[in-house]
Design a protein around this motif. Structure first.
Motif, mmCIF file in Angstrom:
data_model
loop_
_atom_site.group_PDB
_atom_site.id
_atom_site.type_symbol
_atom_site.label_atom_id
_atom_site.label_comp_id
_atom_site.label_asym_id
_atom_site.label_seq_id
_atom_site.Cartn_x
_atom_site.Cartn_y
_atom_site.Cartn_z
ATOM 1 N N THR A 185 0.857 -1.190 0.000
ATOM 2 C CA THR A 185 0.000 0.000 0.000
ATOM 3 C C THR A 185 0.892 1.239 0.000
ATOM 4 N N LEU A 186 0.845 2.007 -1.088
ATOM 5 C CA LEU A 186 1.717 3.163 -1.264
ATOM 6 C C LEU A 186 0.971 4.446 -0.951
ATOM 7 N N THR A 187 1.713 5.536 -0.858
ATOM 8 C CA THR A 187 1.083 6.846 -0.692
ATOM 9 C C THR A 187 0.855 7.522 -2.038
ATOM 10 N N THR A 188 1.595 7.078 -3.066
ATOM 11 C CA THR A 188 1.427 7.606 -4.415
ATOM 12 C C THR A 188 1.952 6.576 -5.401
ATOM 13 N N GLN A 189 1.529 6.659 -6.634
ATOM 14 C CA GLN A 189 2.028 5.749 -7.653
ATOM 15 C C GLN A 189 3.487 6.067 -7.974
ATOM 16 N N ILE A 190 4.263 5.020 -8.268
ATOM 17 C CA ILE A 190 5.668 5.181 -8.644
ATOM 18 C C ILE A 190 5.744 5.273 -10.155
ATOM 19 N N GLY A 248 9.398 6.398 -3.721
ATOM 20 C CA GLY A 248 7.947 6.369 -3.561
ATOM 21 C C GLY A 248 7.349 7.681 -3.119
ATOM 22 N N GLY A 249 7.965 8.796 -3.496
ATOM 23 C CA GLY A 249 7.425 10.108 -3.126
ATOM 24 C C GLY A 249 7.946 10.569 -1.789
ATOM 25 N N ASP A 250 7.284 10.161 -0.711
ATOM 26 C CA ASP A 250 7.726 10.547 0.632
ATOM 27 C C ASP A 250 8.365 9.373 1.365
ATOM 28 N N GLN A 251 8.721 8.325 0.620
ATOM 29 C CA GLN A 251 9.314 7.151 1.237
ATOM 30 C C GLN A 251 10.047 6.319 0.179
ATOM 31 N N LEU A 252 10.917 5.426 0.636
ATOM 32 C CA LEU A 252 11.512 4.437 -0.244
ATOM 33 C C LEU A 252 10.620 3.202 -0.275
#
Length: 423
Positions: A226-231, A251-255
């Motif tokens: 479950t991501l916070t945004t699409q890669i 991944g935006g705000d994360q790896l």
């Protein structure tokens, strides 16, 4: 009378130690010397030992390889274009940016110290994309194998050092809206793997994961994290890096991590104290690294997988006083050298740079500038080619750290293009 010695009289172990130290081009010639040498050089264990030796020795003189899509460049250069005698405000702004860009390039060219790369520890290589790969995007590179993707379901694995490739037709996710592709090597199972994250709608943040095993010619599908945004894949940067058997995505705000052996995902938050990324995700001397901007400056941070913690390694000083100019690093090459690009306001490309973090020295590296000079015959056509380079759907250029290897995968076939050679 002394007995005449032959190469065949030398101990086999000694011959192997000598051969391991030779570059790929020489080894391909040595294959034709005799059957014992052919057998030795073709042995999988020899290939692995040669990879290890090449990676170890190239730390002090790494190679920056540029792959070039020559036909696409030529196509962009001859595209019909018209210039209005009454430019719009947006066109006027573009012209102003272009003049500012030209000033910065001339400034770099006039600085002999920044232009001189003769003392650089880097080796510079170039290779033109062969015909079959000209509508592809660069995904990544591992053990001398370059991964290219077309339409997210046709994947090419290409070793330019041995002039061989393999074309893979993966299942076509017809109803998907986006696909992220990753590529890496699992040393435990001796398997190259292609990971695809498939998004079924615009708001989808739980992708379907599909892992393809190249040697086994098999795949498995399961639910992704479950991501916070699409890669997204942003060329010419690789979509991922591989560090110690783990794929890492931005991944935006994360790896977003993917263990290539256990085939499990993980999520790593970025440090709380940082404000903005100023680099792609990079492999810095065996650690995952990202350059962040914070209230105190610009710093390189590394992530320790065992400690599951970020550490600020050192500050970066590009020696730039212009407020409208930014530098983004793309990859760490080794020998204290980074490759990246200078831009205006973070989104208008100016030129490539090489940065030495120990000397705090930024040098001009104008590969894309050469493309423009080749295909632009006038000031108007120069502006056109530059605009087309920025807006082109098909990438014309990618640059990354590269190590020549003998790796030849099952199903490899000759490229059949005389221009397919590293220069």
């Amino acid at each position: 009378m002394a007995t005449k010695k032959h190469l065949g009289d030398l101990p086999e172990g000694l011959i192997t130690k000598v051969l391991i130290r030779l570059p790929v081009k020489s080894l391909l010639i040595c294959k034709c010397v005799c059957k014992p040498w052919l057998s030795t050089i073709s042995n999988p264990n020899f290939v692995k030992s040669h990879i290890h030796h090449s990676i170890t020795t190239c730390r002090n003189d790494p190679t920056l390889l540029n792959i070039i899509n020559v036909p696409q460049l030529a196509f962009l250069a001859i595209e019909p274009h018209e210039y209005s005698p009454y430019p719009t405000p947006a066109e006027l702004q573009q012209q102003q940016l272009q003049r500012r860009r030209r000033h910065l390039i001339n400034q770099a060219l006039d600085d002999a110290n920044r232009q001189d790369l003769s003392e650089s520890p880097l080796q510079f290589g170039r290779v033109a994309l062969p015909g079959p790969f000209q509508m592809t995007h660069f995904i990544g590179c591992c053990n001398g194998i370059i991964c290219l993707s077309s339409y997210n379901y046709v994947v090419y694995l290409w070793n330019p050092s041995v002039k061989m490739f393999r074309k893979l037709h993966l299942p076509n996710p017809r109803r998907s809206v986006a696909v992220t592709v990753g590529f890496g090597y699992d040393s435990i199972s001796d398997e190259y793997k292609i990971l695809r994250l498939v998004y079924m709608n615009e708001n989808d943040v739980v992708p379907i994961a599909n892992v393809y095993h190249v040697n086994e010619d098999s795949s498995r599908q399961f639910q992704g994290p479950t991501l916070t945004t699409q890669i997204y894949n942003f060329w010419p940067s690789p979509s991922n890096i591989v560090v110690n058997g783990v794929l890492y995505f931005d991944g935006g705000d994360q790896l977003v991590t993917f263990d290539l052996h256990d085939e499990v995902f993980g999520l790593v938050p970025f440090p709380n104290s940082v404000q903005r990324k100023r680099s792609d995700v990079m492999d810095f001397e065996g650690y995952v690294a990202v350059v962040f901007e914070s209230g105190t400056g610009v710093d390189l941070w590394t992530f320790d997988k065992v400690e599951f913690a970020w550490t600020k390694k050192f500050s970066i000083d590009y020696g730039i006083d212009d407020l409208d100019v930014e530098i983004k690093l793309s990859c760490y090459l080794g020998a204290k050298q980074f490759y990246g690009e200078k831009s205006l306001y973070g989104n208008y490309f100016v030129h490539e740079i090489l940065y030495d973090y120990e000397k705090k020295e930024t040098k001009y590296y104008g590969l894309r500038e050469e493309y423009v000079n080749i295909y632009a015959a006038s000031e108007e056509s120069e502006m056109h080619v530059r605009a087309m380079l920025e807006d082109s759907i098909v990438p014309v250029h990618a640059a990354f750290r590269f190590t020549e290897t003998l790796v030849s995968l099952s199903g490899f076939e000759p490229v059949g293009d005389a221009k397919n050679q590293i220069l």
